[in-house]
Design an enzyme around this catalytic site. Structure first.
Site, short mmCIF file in Angstrom:
data_model
loop_
_atom_site.label_atom_id
_atom_site.label_comp_id
_atom_site.label_asym_id
_atom_site.label_seq_id
_atom_site.Cartn_x
_atom_site.Cartn_y
_atom_site.Cartn_z
N HIS A 33 0.83 -1.21 0.00
CA HIS A 33 0.00 0.00 0.00
C HIS A 33 0.87 1.26 0.00
O HIS A 33 0.58 2.23 -0.68
CB HIS A 33 -0.89 0.02 1.24
N ASP A 129 -5.00 6.01 3.10
CA ASP A 129 -5.27 4.67 2.58
C ASP A 129 -6.72 4.23 2.83
O ASP A 129 -7.35 4.63 3.81
CB ASP A 129 -4.32 3.68 3.24
#
Ligand code: UDP
Length: 490
Positions: A33, A129
């Protein structure tokens, strides 16, 4: 500990600072990520945005930040956030789910500090995120927009945004006897087998299930979503996402999300370099050295990403399938747990395939491997980063999904864009050598493989045009900055 955040006081920033955009970027503490997000942050910075990149749990080391060397540290800075939880908890597929929500207090303090700094433009947004839903609390507190950074494709986004509705209707978690049923009503998504939905959404006993459910609700509250995809790859999914009202969960009024496909989030050199981007590597890795000995476009690269681990019997069967196919291959594997120290490969496998096969247990320099002139196909677990990396190199694929949203990604590659051939589905269990060998031959030796390759190369051309000068990614980024300016001046 509760922190009372005061109204922002002190000297007003200068006109110049008021015009300057400052994005605070918060990655999830998992490299799959955070690394794409760092490439994105770098691109924002190149467009004149001041970036504060938050190193959550300090999970990225100095090594990872080398890509930022040479950039002005006053406008592209890295700040740590939170104390890393004990070792060992960062090794699951989605690490630290028990701990990331605790970061909210530290984040409030960080923003208080950022807003009080007279020498800087105040933050204009949070880019955080998809699994840091709590950052919405921080955005609300400081009255700035939150944009979700979505690390998977638009199809997975539509599915996750629909999770609260599926729970409400009692269709999630999935009744195991209904796994083969199709789900028809996810906006923009073709009929999908329940078993192919992202794995953590399926089973209430999975440790990620409540975490997913919460983050899916929190995603609805965001201002927009920056997706690691490009418009031309998933136009109908993106068009539908843009037209669908979200946010109407928990009795709240809905709104349209600003949907901004701004991927692939990869190093710039990956788009601009020729077939080899490895010329400046000081020490040439063994995989690359072996590839150097192989003919052009002849080798199948086989990898299951950074998380998945195959069982030892499955690794042995895979090896037999590769041998049976008669094709060239580079097999990269994560080491499985092996307390009995069993042999990973069938007896004599490495000698019998010497010269046409190479095995590496450990980490491979994947971008360099995919860029090597000898690689001609890619057997993949369909992790989204790997999928985009393969697309940008125009490599036809073989799909073998394991977990997360990989089954949906595989269906997309095989059915939607017809740029891959299926080895197996996510529910197929043990995969036989015959099946593996047949799929490899279909891709590398049959006319069908040529069609798949042509389709994949069209996708590569679309990807390179999207990230190029004046392409859709640049336009979406400009729209994003325009949205921030309008927000600032409102
Ligand atoms: N990767 C790599 N070397 C390896 C295995 C993986 O460089 O040996 C990188 C790969 O290039 C990709 C990432 O790790 O950027 C894997 O992310 P993906 O989303 O494909 O799958 P995941 O690992 O999350 O399952």
């Amino acid at each position: 500990m509760t922190i009372a955040v005061e109204e922002i006081s002190g000297e007003q920033p200068s006109i110049e600072q008021q015009l300057q955009l400052h994005a605070v970027v918060l990655p999830y503490p998992a490299k799959g990520h955070s690394i794409p997000l760092m490439h994105f942050a770098k691109r924002l910075h190149s467009m004149g945005v001041v970036v504060t990149f938050v190193n959550t749990f300090s999970h990225l080391s100095k090594e990872h930040f080398r890509t930022l060397d040479g950039l002005d540290k006053s406008t592209m800075r890295v700040v740590p956030l939170g104390v890393s939880p004990p070792e060992g908890e960062g090794t699951t597929s989605l690490p630290y789910v028990e701990h990331v929500n605790e970061l909210v207090e530290d984040a409030l303090l960080l923003f208080e500090d950022l807003f009080s700094r007279k020498e800087d433009a105040p933050p204009a947004c949070i880019v955080s995120d998809m699994f840091l839903g709590w950052t919405q609390v921080v955005a609300n507190k400081f009255k700035i927009p939150r944009y979700v950074l979505f690390a998977s494709p638009a199809g997975a986004l539509a599915t996750m945004l629909h999770m609260p509705e599926l729970i409400k209707q009692g269709r999630l978690p999935i009744d195991p006897s209904k796994k083969e049923e199709l789900i028809y009503d996810i906006p923009g998504v073709p009929p999908t087998r329940l078993a192919d939905l992202p794995s953590p959404m399926q089973d209430a006993n999975a440790y990620e299930y409540p975490f997913y459910a919460r983050n899916c609700v929190e995603m609805h509250e965001a201002t927009g979503v920056l997706i690691n995809t490009f418009y031309e790859l998933e136009p109908s999914y993106i068009d539908t996402l843009r037209q669908t009202v979200y946010g109407n969960v928990n009795g709240k009024e809905g709104h349209l999300l600003s949907i901004l496909p701004v991927g692939p989030m990869l190093p710039k050199a990956y788009f601009t370099a020729g077939p080899e981007i490895s010329a400046n590597v000081e020490e040439r890795d063994l995989c690359l050295q072996w590839l150097d000995t192989q003919p052009e476009s002849s080798v199948l690269y086989v990898s299951f990403g950074s998380v998945a681990v195959l069982s030892i019997p499955q690794i042995q069967e895979l090896a037999m399938g590769l041998e049976m196919s008669g094709q060239r291959f580079l097999l990269v594997l994560r080491a499985p747990l092996n307390p009995e120290n069993l042999p990973l490969f069938p007896e004599g496998f490495e000698e019998r395939t010497k010269g046409r096969g190479f095995v590496h247990v450990g980490w491979a320099p994947q971008l360099l491997v995919l860029s090597h002139r000898a690689v001609g196909g890619y057997l993949t677990h369909c992790g989204w980063n790997s999928t985009l990396e393969g697309i940008c190199r125009g490599l036809p694929m073989l799909t073998w999904p394991i977990q997360a949203e990989q089954a949906m990604n595989a269906r997309f590659l095989v059915d939607d864009v017809k740029a891959a051939i299926e080895v197996c589905t996510v529910t197929d269990g043990f995969i036989s050598r015959e099946r593996i060998s047949t799929a490899i031959k279909r891709l590398l030796a049959d006319p069908e493989g040529v069609i798949v390759k042509n389709n994949m190369q069209k996708l590569r051309d679309l990807a390179l045009a999207a990230v190029g000068e004046g392409g859709s990614v640049q336009r979406n980024l400009e729209n994003f900055l325009q949205e921030l300016r309008s927000w600032k001046s409102s």
